[in-house]
Write a protein that holds these residues in place. Structure first.
Motif, PDB file in Angstrom:
ATOM      1  N   MET A   1     -45.608  74.730  41.710  1.00  0.00           N
ATOM      2  CA  MET A   1     -46.331  74.966  43.099  1.00  0.00           C
ATOM      3  C   MET A   1     -47.638  74.471  43.226  1.00  0.00           C
ATOM      4  N   LYS A   2     -48.399  74.999  41.911  1.00  0.00           N
ATOM      5  CA  LYS A   2     -49.881  74.748  42.214  1.00  0.00           C
ATOM      6  C   LYS A   2     -50.389  73.489  42.300  1.00  0.00           C
ATOM      7  N   LYS A   3     -49.365  72.444  41.400  1.00  0.00           N
ATOM      8  CA  LYS A   3     -49.807  71.015  41.405  1.00  0.00           C
ATOM      9  C   LYS A   3     -49.365  70.536  42.975  1.00  0.00           C
ATOM     10  N   GLN A   4     -48.182  71.053  43.444  1.00  0.00           N
ATOM     11  CA  GLN A   4     -47.928  70.588  45.124  1.00  0.00           C
ATOM     12  C   GLN A   4     -49.285  71.076  45.973  1.00  0.00           C
ATOM     13  N   MET A   5     -49.513  72.052  45.883  1.00  0.00           N
ATOM     14  CA  MET A   5     -50.717  72.590  46.856  1.00  0.00           C
ATOM     15  C   MET A   5     -51.813  71.584  46.680  1.00  0.00           C
ATOM     16  N   GLN A 172     -56.756  81.918  46.706  1.00  0.00           N
ATOM     17  CA  GLN A 172     -57.803  82.796  46.517  1.00  0.00           C
ATOM     18  C   GLN A 172     -57.547  84.322  45.985  1.00  0.00           C
ATOM     19  N   LEU A 173     -56.443  84.858  46.786  1.00  0.00           N
ATOM     20  CA  LEU A 173     -55.977  86.067  46.343  1.00  0.00           C
ATOM     21  C   LEU A 173     -55.051  85.842  45.079  1.00  0.00           C
ATOM     22  N   LYS A 174     -54.442  84.723  44.844  1.00  0.00           N
ATOM     23  CA  LYS A 174     -53.853  84.590  43.636  1.00  0.00           C
ATOM     24  C   LYS A 174     -54.816  84.661  42.552  1.00  0.00           C
ATOM     25  N   VAL A 175     -55.808  83.877  42.650  1.00  0.00           N
ATOM     26  CA  VAL A 175     -56.880  83.844  41.593  1.00  0.00           C
ATOM     27  C   VAL A 175     -57.477  85.213  41.332  1.00  0.00           C
ATOM     28  N   THR A 176     -57.672  85.913  42.216  1.00  0.00           N
ATOM     29  CA  THR A 176     -58.254  87.089  42.231  1.00  0.00           C
ATOM     30  C   THR A 176     -57.281  88.340  41.704  1.00  0.00           C
ATOM     31  N   ASN A 177     -55.952  88.140  42.051  1.00  0.00           N
ATOM     32  CA  ASN A 177     -54.861  88.894  41.270  1.00  0.00           C
ATOM     33  C   ASN A 177     -54.451  88.688  39.778  1.00  0.00           C
ATOM     34  N   GLU A 178     -54.934  87.197  39.443  1.00  0.00           N
ATOM     35  CA  GLU A 178     -54.936  86.896  38.116  1.00  0.00           C
ATOM     36  C   GLU A 178     -56.181  87.445  37.312  1.00  0.00           C
ATOM     37  N   ARG A 179     -57.246  87.397  38.068  1.00  0.00           N
ATOM     38  CA  ARG A 179     -58.525  87.934  37.369  1.00  0.00           C
ATOM     39  C   ARG A 179     -58.182  89.513  37.156  1.00  0.00           C
ATOM     40  N   LEU A 180     -57.799  90.181  38.188  1.00  0.00           N
ATOM     41  CA  LEU A 180     -57.641  91.805  38.143  1.00  0.00           C
ATOM     42  C   LEU A 180     -56.618  91.886  36.856  1.00  0.00           C
ATOM     43  N   GLU A 181     -55.547  91.239  37.089  1.00  0.00           N
ATOM     44  CA  GLU A 181     -54.559  91.277  35.928  1.00  0.00           C
ATOM     45  C   GLU A 181     -55.083  91.171  34.522  1.00  0.00           C
ATOM     46  N   GLY A 182     -56.011  90.126  34.385  1.00  0.00           N
ATOM     47  CA  GLY A 182     -56.871  89.898  33.223  1.00  0.00           C
ATOM     48  C   GLY A 182     -57.399  91.113  32.892  1.00  0.00           C
ATOM     49  N   LEU A 183     -58.238  91.679  33.790  1.00  0.00           N
ATOM     50  CA  LEU A 183     -58.931  92.746  33.413  1.00  0.00           C
ATOM     51  C   LEU A 183     -58.094  93.810  33.052  1.00  0.00           C
ATOM     52  N   ALA A 184     -56.974  94.069  33.564  1.00  0.00           N
ATOM     53  CA  ALA A 184     -56.202  95.174  33.293  1.00  0.00           C
ATOM     54  C   ALA A 184     -55.306  95.076  31.828  1.00  0.00           C
ATOM     55  N   TYR A 185     -54.931  93.634  31.609  1.00  0.00           N
ATOM     56  CA  TYR A 185     -53.868  93.609  30.506  1.00  0.00           C
ATOM     57  C   TYR A 185     -54.747  92.980  29.319  1.00  0.00           C
ATOM     58  N   ARG A 186     -55.843  92.508  29.538  1.00  0.00           N
ATOM     59  CA  ARG A 186     -56.829  91.668  28.300  1.00  0.00           C
ATOM     60  C   ARG A 186     -57.767  92.603  28.068  1.00  0.00           C
ATOM     61  N   ASP A 187     -58.155  92.400  26.787  1.00  0.00           N
ATOM     62  CA  ASP A 187     -59.279  93.099  26.070  1.00  0.00           C
ATOM     63  C   ASP A 187     -60.483  92.311  26.716  1.00  0.00           C
ATOM     64  N   GLU A 188     -61.448  92.944  27.058  1.00  0.00           N
ATOM     65  CA  GLU A 188     -62.578  92.608  27.655  1.00  0.00           C
ATOM     66  C   GLU A 188     -63.593  91.482  27.009  1.00  0.00           C
ATOM     67  N   LEU A 189     -63.700  91.930  25.788  1.00  0.00           N
ATOM     68  CA  LEU A 189     -64.492  91.239  24.795  1.00  0.00           C
ATOM     69  C   LEU A 189     -63.856  89.754  24.414  1.00  0.00           C
ATOM     70  N   THR A 190     -62.586  89.883  23.948  1.00  0.00           N
ATOM     71  CA  THR A 190     -61.856  88.876  23.104  1.00  0.00           C
ATOM     72  C   THR A 190     -60.925  87.972  24.146  1.00  0.00           C
ATOM     73  N   GLY A 191     -60.348  88.584  25.269  1.00  0.00           N
ATOM     74  CA  GLY A 191     -59.425  88.089  26.004  1.00  0.00           C
ATOM     75  C   GLY A 191     -57.829  88.104  25.413  1.00  0.00           C
ATOM     76  N   ALA A 192     -57.904  88.595  24.443  1.00  0.00           N
ATOM     77  CA  ALA A 192     -56.617  88.990  23.740  1.00  0.00           C
ATOM     78  C   ALA A 192     -56.048  90.063  24.574  1.00  0.00           C
ATOM     79  N   TYR A 193     -54.524  90.130  24.275  1.00  0.00           N
ATOM     80  CA  TYR A 193     -53.987  91.095  25.214  1.00  0.00           C
ATOM     81  C   TYR A 193     -54.255  92.765  24.479  1.00  0.00           C
ATOM     82  N   HIS A 194     -54.230  93.816  25.497  1.00  0.00           N
ATOM     83  CA  HIS A 194     -54.198  94.997  24.990  1.00  0.00           C
ATOM     84  C   HIS A 194     -52.918  95.173  24.273  1.00  0.00           C
ATOM     85  N   MET A 195     -52.944  96.281  23.499  1.00  0.00           N
ATOM     86  CA  MET A 195     -51.833  96.498  22.732  1.00  0.00           C
ATOM     87  C   MET A 195     -50.494  96.881  23.629  1.00  0.00           C
TER      88      MET A 195
END
Length: 266
Positions: A1-5, A172-195
């Motif tokens: 989808m992203k490639k098509q867009m 833009q919303l998709k990128v924002t959601n992914e960024r927010l999702e990353g903040l919610a699910y990933r460790d802020e320092l390393t980027g690894a998943y929270h447990m």
């Protein structure tokens, strides 16, 4: 989808630019057609005045020349009045008839000047007036058609622009959601998943392949406190970030990295 867009977005932008350029040109043409309407109207009125003066014994060669100058420019698009050639067959045909009838009127004028009865001139002038009316109507009709087509083009450009803005906003919303999702699910320092997220992803992967075996590697840096005490916490953080980046850059499909806490990873 992203490639098509990524392909669709520049196409939409190109379409908007192309339609805009065509629309601007059409608007300019419509303005020129309005000028044609005015000058055909001048021919209609001035030719009738020429005839009236001739029939009353007041010839005006300057006015005759003025009519001919405008007619010639209407036919050729070349002259001092800035008149253009309209791409309308009906208008062009009427213009040719108008020129021919003007030549007839000119011959009748010469006859009247030589003493001939003016009744034929009157008949010819009436016919000239009718042809001039038809010519004005044909260029007006053509101008209206061009205006309608231009309006359709402008609507198409507006629609394409709306689609482009919607797609842009969506991503833009998709990128924002992914960024927010990353903040919610990933460790802020390393980027690894929270447990918690690590467990969710593990369960999802294992549910897809219930009969497969999986390996779990638990990493605990020994004496990491020594690094923090000797080199400082900033250096320790950089070390943990470097390790996480090294591992995540080499993860394959269905491989995950989670940070348990401090210097422990799974």
């Amino acid at each position: 989808m992203k490639k098509q867009m990524r392909i669709l977005t520049p196409l939409l932008l190109g379409l908007i630019v192309a339609i805009s350029v065509i629309s601007i040109r059409r608007i300019s043409d419509i303005r020129d057609y309005s000028k044609l309407i005015n000058y055909v109207g001048i021919v209609r009125g001035a030719s009738q005045r020429v005839v009236k003066l001739e029939m009353n014994g007041h010839p005006d060669d300057e006015l005759v020349g003025y009519v001919e100058e405008i007619l010639n420019e209407l036919l050729t698009g070349q002259g001092r009045y800035g008149l253009v050639l309209a791409d309308s067959e009906v208008y062009r045909n009427n213009l040719d008839l108008l020129k021919e009838q003007w030549e007839t009127v000119r011959e009748e004028i010469e006859g009247v000047r030589q003493g001939k009865d003016s009744s034929s001139l009157l008949v010819s002038s009436e016919k000239l007036f009718e042809i001039a009316n038809d010519t004005v109507f044909s260029i007006e009709q053509y101008s209206m058609e061009m205006a309608e087509k231009t309006a359709a083009l402008v609507s198409a450009a507006a629609f394409a622009a709306a689609v482009y803005l919607y797609i842009r906003k969506f991503f833009q919303l998709k990128v924002t959601n992914e960024r927010l999702e990353g903040l919610a699910y990933r460790d802020e320092l390393t980027g690894a998943y929270h447990m918690e997220r690590f467990y969710e992803e593990v369960n999802r992967i294992m549910a897809q392949k219930p009969d497969e075996r999986f390996a779990v590697l638990y990493v605990d840096f020994e004496n990491f406190k020594y690094v923090n005490d000797v080199f400082g916490y900033s250096y320790g953080d950089e070390l943990l970030k470097g390790y996480a980046h090294f591992v995540m850059s080499r993860l394959r499909e269905k491989e995950l990295l989670g940070r348990d806490m401090a210097d422990r990873f799974v």
